[in-house]
Scaffold this active site. Structure first.
Site, PDB file in Angstrom:
ATOM      1  N   ASP A 260       0.865  -1.014   0.114  1.00 11.60           N
ATOM      2  CA  ASP A 260       0.073   0.097   0.185  1.00 11.60           C
ATOM      3  C   ASP A 260       0.852   1.284   0.085  1.00 11.60           C
ATOM      4  OD1 ASP A 260      -2.030   1.779  -0.224  1.00 11.60           O
ATOM      5  OD2 ASP A 260      -3.115   0.815   1.557  1.00 11.60           O
TER       6      ASP A 260
HETATM    7  C1  BGC Z   1      -5.075   3.160   0.082  1.00 14.69           C
HETATM    8  C2  BGC Z   1      -5.340   2.165  -0.758  1.00 14.69           C
HETATM    9  C3  BGC Z   1      -5.300   2.922  -2.391  1.00 14.69           C
HETATM   10  C4  BGC Z   1      -4.087   3.471  -2.343  1.00 14.69           C
HETATM   11  C5  BGC Z   1      -3.769   4.213  -3.663  1.00 14.69           C
HETATM   12  C6  BGC Z   1      -4.018   3.979  -0.084  1.00 14.69           C
HETATM   13  O1  BGC Z   1      -3.881   5.349   0.873  1.00 14.69           O
HETATM   14  O2  BGC Z   1      -5.029   2.635   1.399  1.00 14.69           O
HETATM   15  O3  BGC Z   1      -6.459   1.352  -0.681  1.00 14.69           O
HETATM   16  O4  BGC Z   1      -5.443   1.775  -3.273  1.00 14.69           O
HETATM   17  O5  BGC Z   1      -3.796   4.638  -1.296  1.00 14.69           O
HETATM   18  O6  BGC Z   1      -4.507   5.258  -3.833  1.00 14.69           O
END
Ligand code: BGC
Length: 711
Positions: A260
């Site tokens: 993530d």
């Molecule tokens: C979130 C993810 C997301 C990623 C990209 C993160 O902060 O937890 O779910 O896909 O950002 O935007």
């Protein structure tokens, strides 16, 4: 290894391979006219230091960057582009928690397919969806992105998303790669506080939390995203049990794993990595292939290799998985596969909008409808009141590509001679609220019914929006109380990203329609529902708490020792002294404008073995005044086992459309699979013994029969 990729990798230097392991975001684009000017990303591309990009909302920019990349990448390796297409791309569908209330996997598959069509028309190759995190705590803001509280529903719906996005081959022109997230158990954060510690047992992990991710993997999901949280004290990205033992060995996942956003850096904050180098080492050892935004690999893998602490093979494996995804998507054949100059003609098309409306009908949950308050009659004089009536922000969070200008205000859609509009108050505290409340009371003095559109602003759910109070924010309850004085039926329509505390309204409103956030077609769909052109058919994907202090409250809880079967311990019971144990509205619950009867339930046998299955048949009759959908639900409850198991577990459901006065036959097939469970080692257990079988229209249904299973 595919010969094509093998040959390509034989020409790549270690540094170029490491370059493929990085996903860059570009916080700000410098554009002159419509053309990108030189910036950091160009340098990364020239140096072969980037494998993919995120968060580029403009397909023209994607095309320009891919052109630049194909000119400068030494080995002509295309970039892939990822985005969060969570509940629609340009056409927005109800939030996922709402969609889960549809209990309709084919509808969700169609929605995912439509989202893929729009997203791939805009240059995107991978979506960070579905979110398969099981959630039992509505305080957590990301509950809106989930399929709710039930492992079986989560499993079925996650599969539908993956199949809709990826279709039968990623090579299809409009298939998009899916990325199931957040591995694992992100939804179990303590006290519903975002990014907080997860501390659950392996038994709970296997029994409840893994089914969604596993279902995505069983259906060939292209990638998996690591979670921000810890499990057993170790952050997910560097958690060898989760990543190596469960994901790669038990689930046999062959695709690529991405962290993530900056999750590798955060392992240092979790205090499980000393520094970036340690984080790179541990993350690679967990077979995580792609870093989103963090650059611990870029900065440290070459040195770690020189020091002999990692092997070239580990880097090759990660690089291979990234190249394989690009290959599978057909990007080596055509890097511009998803770049369309006419993308604007491909989005927000009539069929997509119609699908969004249909999804809205099936996601709204009718919680209460006394005095036949709904549907509204065409000639009734109605006061349309509330802070949601003149705002466009009805998409719900995580609709990053959409523009709320494509939505409709309630005030635009509901206009007619019998309707009076009055704002009543703002969604959150505002100094003009007192005046607006007084005005609403005056405006509604002569109406027959009041429809009150209340709820949360759409930014109050989603990432980093945990709430400790689950009330209607601001002065909305005051508005309700003031209108109640008029002694008229009040129909509450709630637009929100999570289950809120509804007890006061259950006691005082005449009807309650829980609409979540419905997306682009929210206002037209709500008009159809409220005036009876459509019949709402949603069933709760999550139990609604009686009050916040009861959370977590979910239907598939375990028994305690008290009350005991012998009836002792009248006082020393597992209960609250001030509220009931059960939720206000249970999982699976939802009314309709019509009524249904379940009759003639028959079991082909009451004995199950490994060589037979039991067929359960019943008739669903529509006994009311409207056509409508009913969701017949099958629950199983083991009477005894080696571990304590829930009294009821959803193991099947059928959504059927039944016309007024008509009947439909519904069948379930019960096999040993529906009785099985995972133990804490991740082994499937089939236990002989007796099982209660429940058939009903919500989880609060009583026993239909008892069956026996012998191997
Ligand atoms: C979130 C993810 C997301 C990623 C990209 C993160 O902060 O937890 O779910 O896909 O950002 O935007």
């Amino acid at each position: 290894m595919e010969p094509f990729i093998q040959e390509l990798m034989s020409k790549m230097s270690t540094k170029e391979k490491i370059g493929q392991l990085f996903q860059s975001n570009i916080p700000e684009f410098k554009v002159e006219g419509n053309v990108l000017v030189e910036q950091d990303i160009h340098k990364l591309i020239r140096n072969n230091e980037v494998g993919s990009l995120i968060a580029i909302k403009d397909p023209r920019i994607i095309k320009q960057l891919q052109e630049y990349n194909m000119e400068h990448s030494k080995h002509k390796i295309p970039l892939f582009v990822a985005e969060d297409i969570i509940h629609g791309c340009k056409t927005i569908f109800p939030i996922n928690l709402g969609l889960a209330c549809s209990f309709n996997e084919s509808l969700i598959e169609k929605i995912a397919q439509t989202s893929a069509y729009e997203a791939t028309s805009m240059g995107i190759n991978l979506t960070f969806s579905p979110m398969a995190d099981l959630v039992r705590d509505p305080r957590w803001g990301r509950v809106m992105e989930s399929n709710g509280e039930d492992p079986y529903l989560n499993k079925v719906l996650t599969k539908a998303y993956v199949n809709g996005y990826q279709q039968d081959s990623l090579k299809n022109k409009h298939a998009i790669g899916a990325c199931v997230k957040h591995f694992a158990a992100y939804g179990a954060s303590e006290s519903g506080r975002e990014y907080n510690t997860v501390d659950i047992s392996r038994q709970a992990l296997w029994y409840n939390y893994l089914s969604g991710y596993q279902s995505a993997i069983d259906n060939n999901v292209a990638s998996v995203m690591t979670a921000f949280n810890t499990f057993e004290g170790v952050a997910a990205s560097v958690n060898s049990y989760l990543m190596n033992d469960v994901l790669r060995e038990k689930f046999n996942f062959k695709g690529f794993v991405i962290t993530d956003f900056t999750a590798t850096y955060e392992c240092i904050d979790h205090k499980v990595c000393k520094d970036n180098k340690d984080a790179a080492l541990k993350t690679l050892n967990c077979q995580v292939d792609h870093e989103m935004v963090s650059q611990t690999y870029q900065e440290n893998l070459a040195t770690l290799l020189e020091e002999g602490r990692i092997s070239e093979q580990q880097i090759d494996q990660a690089c291979y998985r990234i190249l394989k995804f690009k290959f599978d998507c057909g990007l080596f054949d055509d890097p511009f596969k998803n770049c369309y100059d006419d993308f604007e003609d491909r989005i927000l098309q009539p069929e997509a909008l119609q699908l969004s409306k249909e999804a809205a009908y099936q996601s709204c949950v009718l919680l209460k409808n006394t005095e036949n308050a709904l549907p509204l009659g065409d000639n009734e004089k109605v006061g349309i009141v509330g802070p949601h009536i003149d705002v466009l922000e009805h998409n719900g969070n995580w609709s990053v590509m959409a523009d709320s200008k494509n939505n409709y205000k309630i005030t635009d859609i509901f206009k007619n001679d019998n309707i009076i509009f009055s704002k009543g108050c703002h969604l959150t505290e505002d100094s003009s609220d007192k005046e607006l409340i007084n005005q609403a009371v005056i405006d509604c003095a002569n109406v027959d019914k009041i429809v009150l559109f209340v709820g949360e602003p759409e930014i109050m759910s989603g990432e980093a929006t945990s709430r400790a109070y689950l009330n209607l924010p601001g002065n909305q309850q005051r508005l309700f109380e003031a209108l109640l004085e008029l002694n008229k039926p009040i129909i509450l329509v709630v637009l929100a990203g999570r289950p809120l505390e509804m007890k006061y309204y259950e006691d005082n409103a005449t009807a309650i329609l829980y609409a979540w956030f419905l997306g682009t077609m929210s206002s037209p769909a709500l008009k159809d529902i409220l005036f009876g052109k459509a019949n709402p058919s949603g069933k709760l994907s999550m139990s609604f708490p009686y009050t916040v202090g009861q959370i977590p409250v979910y239907y598939n809880q375990l028994n305690t020792g008290r009350p005991s079967a012998s009836g002792s311990y009248e006082q020393y019971r597992s209960s609250y002294i001030d509220i009931p144990n059960g939720p206000l509205y249970p999982f699976g619950y939802g009314l309709s404008y019509t009524s249904f009867k379940l009759e003639d339930i028959t079991f082909s046998s009451l004995s199950l073995s490994n060589s037979n299955s039991i067929e359960i048949k019943l008739t669903v009759t529509n006994t009311g005044l409207y056509d409508g959908y009913e969701v017949v639900q099958l629950y199983v409850g083991a009477l005894y086992d080696d571990i304590s198991r829930p009294n009821k577990e959803l193991k099947g459901f059928k959504k059927v459309f039944v016309k007024q006065n008509e009947s439909i036959e519904v069948k379930f097939e019960l096999t040993k699979e529906e009785l099985s469970y995972y133990n804490s080692k991740g082994e499937i257990i089939y236990s002989e013994g007796n099982y209660n079988i429940f058939i009903g229209t919500d989880s609060d249904t009583s026993i239909t029969n008892v069956i026996n299973y012998t191997k």
